[in-house]
Design an enzyme around this catalytic site. Structure first.
Site, short mmCIF file in Angstrom:
data_model
loop_
_atom_site.label_atom_id
_atom_site.label_comp_id
_atom_site.label_asym_id
_atom_site.label_seq_id
_atom_site.Cartn_x
_atom_site.Cartn_y
_atom_site.Cartn_z
N LYS A 255 -5.21 34.98 58.53
CA LYS A 255 -4.98 34.02 59.61
C LYS A 255 -6.22 33.20 59.96
CE LYS A 255 -0.67 35.65 61.30
NZ LYS A 255 0.08 36.43 62.24
N ARG B 225 0.73 44.36 58.75
CA ARG B 225 1.50 43.35 58.00
C ARG B 225 0.50 42.53 57.19
NH1 ARG B 225 3.10 38.05 58.32
NH2 ARG B 225 5.23 37.63 57.64
N1 HH2 Z 1 2.88 36.50 61.30
C1 HH2 Z 1 3.55 35.61 60.54
C2 HH2 Z 1 4.92 35.77 60.32
N2 HH2 Z 1 5.58 36.83 60.83
N3 HH2 Z 1 5.59 38.82 62.09
C3 HH2 Z 1 4.95 39.70 62.85
N4 HH2 Z 1 5.60 40.74 63.36
N5 HH2 Z 1 3.61 39.58 63.11
C4 HH2 Z 1 2.87 38.54 62.63
O1 HH2 Z 1 1.66 38.47 62.92
C5 HH2 Z 1 3.54 37.57 61.82
C6 HH2 Z 1 4.93 37.74 61.57
C7 HH2 Z 1 2.83 34.46 59.94
O2 HH2 Z 1 2.34 34.78 58.67
P1 HH2 Z 1 3.04 34.35 57.29
O3 HH2 Z 1 4.40 34.96 57.17
O4 HH2 Z 1 2.15 34.66 56.16
O5 HH2 Z 1 3.11 32.78 57.39
P2 HH2 Z 1 4.29 31.76 57.62
O6 HH2 Z 1 4.83 31.98 58.99
O7 HH2 Z 1 3.64 30.42 57.45
O8 HH2 Z 1 5.35 32.03 56.58
#
Ligand code: HH2
Length: 300
Positions: A247, A282
């Site tokens: 992040k 995660r």
């Molecule tokens: N962060 C993201 C998505 N889902 N769920 C939980 N529970 N906690 C988090 O910190 C979280 C999440 C964002 O990360 P990512 O899926 O890699 O990115 P994107 O939303 O751009 O797909």
């Protein structure tokens, strides 16, 4: 006095009360047919079936690539697979549920049928959550924290585990000058309030995990304050999930602006979080995280 005492405990009608907060650490997380032991940290591998996720968009957005990536995450030691079809990066615009479902359902079905690890569906849409639970998902991971009644009803109507995540506002605008008077108290109070809502709707306490939502309407200082407060959040009595992987705030601290190159910062954050009360991590980089956790576990 419990260090969680600063976080107001809601009565269920939205008003804080002086009821002491629960401090019994959860030992298991019940997610559908899986009973996940929390004795050692669970590693939730991220499988984004999206063209536009902030760090891996477009890498696994066709079903074959998604399945290959999911298999790799499991081989590297993921204990949960978190499948998402909508990017929630800052500034992202919402996707119609039909489009999101078309991306994720075949992948959810494939891994749920395989049954090696529980499948989590990362969605804000009740329709997508329901269809994915019907396709075999064992966890509903809602970054909007079960704000919608429909999402609460889906959770109440099944036996999946749930992740209540805190997000200030909406992805489109959440990073525009986020403000809190006391970020730890406000985020902790919100998570508790939503846990009360879910429990009142019939979701068993052992099915609920909470997540302070790194980067979701938070400045660097807010993220750091919440990370430092992980022991306090863990004292609320629900397993704490932490998603710091790749992040922006890690880039702000290290100067690494390319998300995929934030491996060192991501692993350090995961190890630190596990040592300070996080039960579920995660992460994008499962193999490196599992290795690092094995070393810290061996050292006690
Ligand atoms: N962060 C993201 C998505 N889902 N769920 C939980 N529970 N906690 C988090 O910190 C979280 C999440 C964002 O990360 P990512 O899926 O890699 O990115 P994107 O939303 O751009 O797909």
């Amino acid at each position: 006095m419990s260090i969680a005492a600063d976080i107001p405990v809601p009565r269920g009608d939205g008003e804080p009360s002086d009821v002491p907060s629960p401090t019994i650490a959860a030992r298991v997380w019940r997610c559908g047919r899986f009973e996940l032991s929390l004795e050692t940290p669970l590693v939730m591998g991220i499988l984004n079936v999206t063209p536009d996720s902030f760090s891996d968009g477009g890498k696994h957005d066709d079903p074959a690539a998604a399945v290959a990536w999911g298999e790799r995450l499991i081989a590297e030691g993921a204990t949960i697979l978190d499948i998402g079809g909508e990017s929630t990066r800052p500034g992202a615009s919402a996707l119609p549920p039909s489009g999101e479902l078309a991306r994720v359902r075949p992948v959810v079905r494939r891994f749920a049928t395989d049954g090696a690890v529980p499948v989590s569906i990362d969605t804000r849409n009740a329709e997508v959550a329901l269809a994915c639970v019907e396709a075999g998902a064992s966890i509903i991971n809602d970054v909007s924290g079960f704000r919608s009644r429909e999402m609460v009803a889906v959770a109440a109507g099944c036996d999946a585990g749930v992740v209540i995540m805190h997000m200030l506002g909406e992805p489109g605008t959440m990073q525009a000058s986020p403000h809190y008077d006391d970020v730890v108290s406000e985020v902790g109070g919100y998570l508790l309030a939503q846990a009360v809502v879910l429990q009142a709707a019939g979701v068993a306490r052992e099915r609920i995990a909470i997540d302070p939502g790194m980067g979701f309407g938070k400045s660097l200082e807010h993220n750091l304050a919440l990370l430092r407060a992980l022991p306090q959040l863990a004292e609320l009595g629900y397993p704490v999930l932490l998603g710091a992987s790749r992040k922006r705030f890690l880039g702000d601290l290290t100067g690494v602006m390319e998300p995929a190159e934030r491996l060192g910062g991501s692993v350090a954050a995961a190890v630190w979080a596990a040592a300070h009360g996080a039960a579920v991590l995660r992460v994008h980089d499962v193999g490196a995280t599992v290795q690092a956790l094995a070393i810290t576990a061996a050292l006690g």
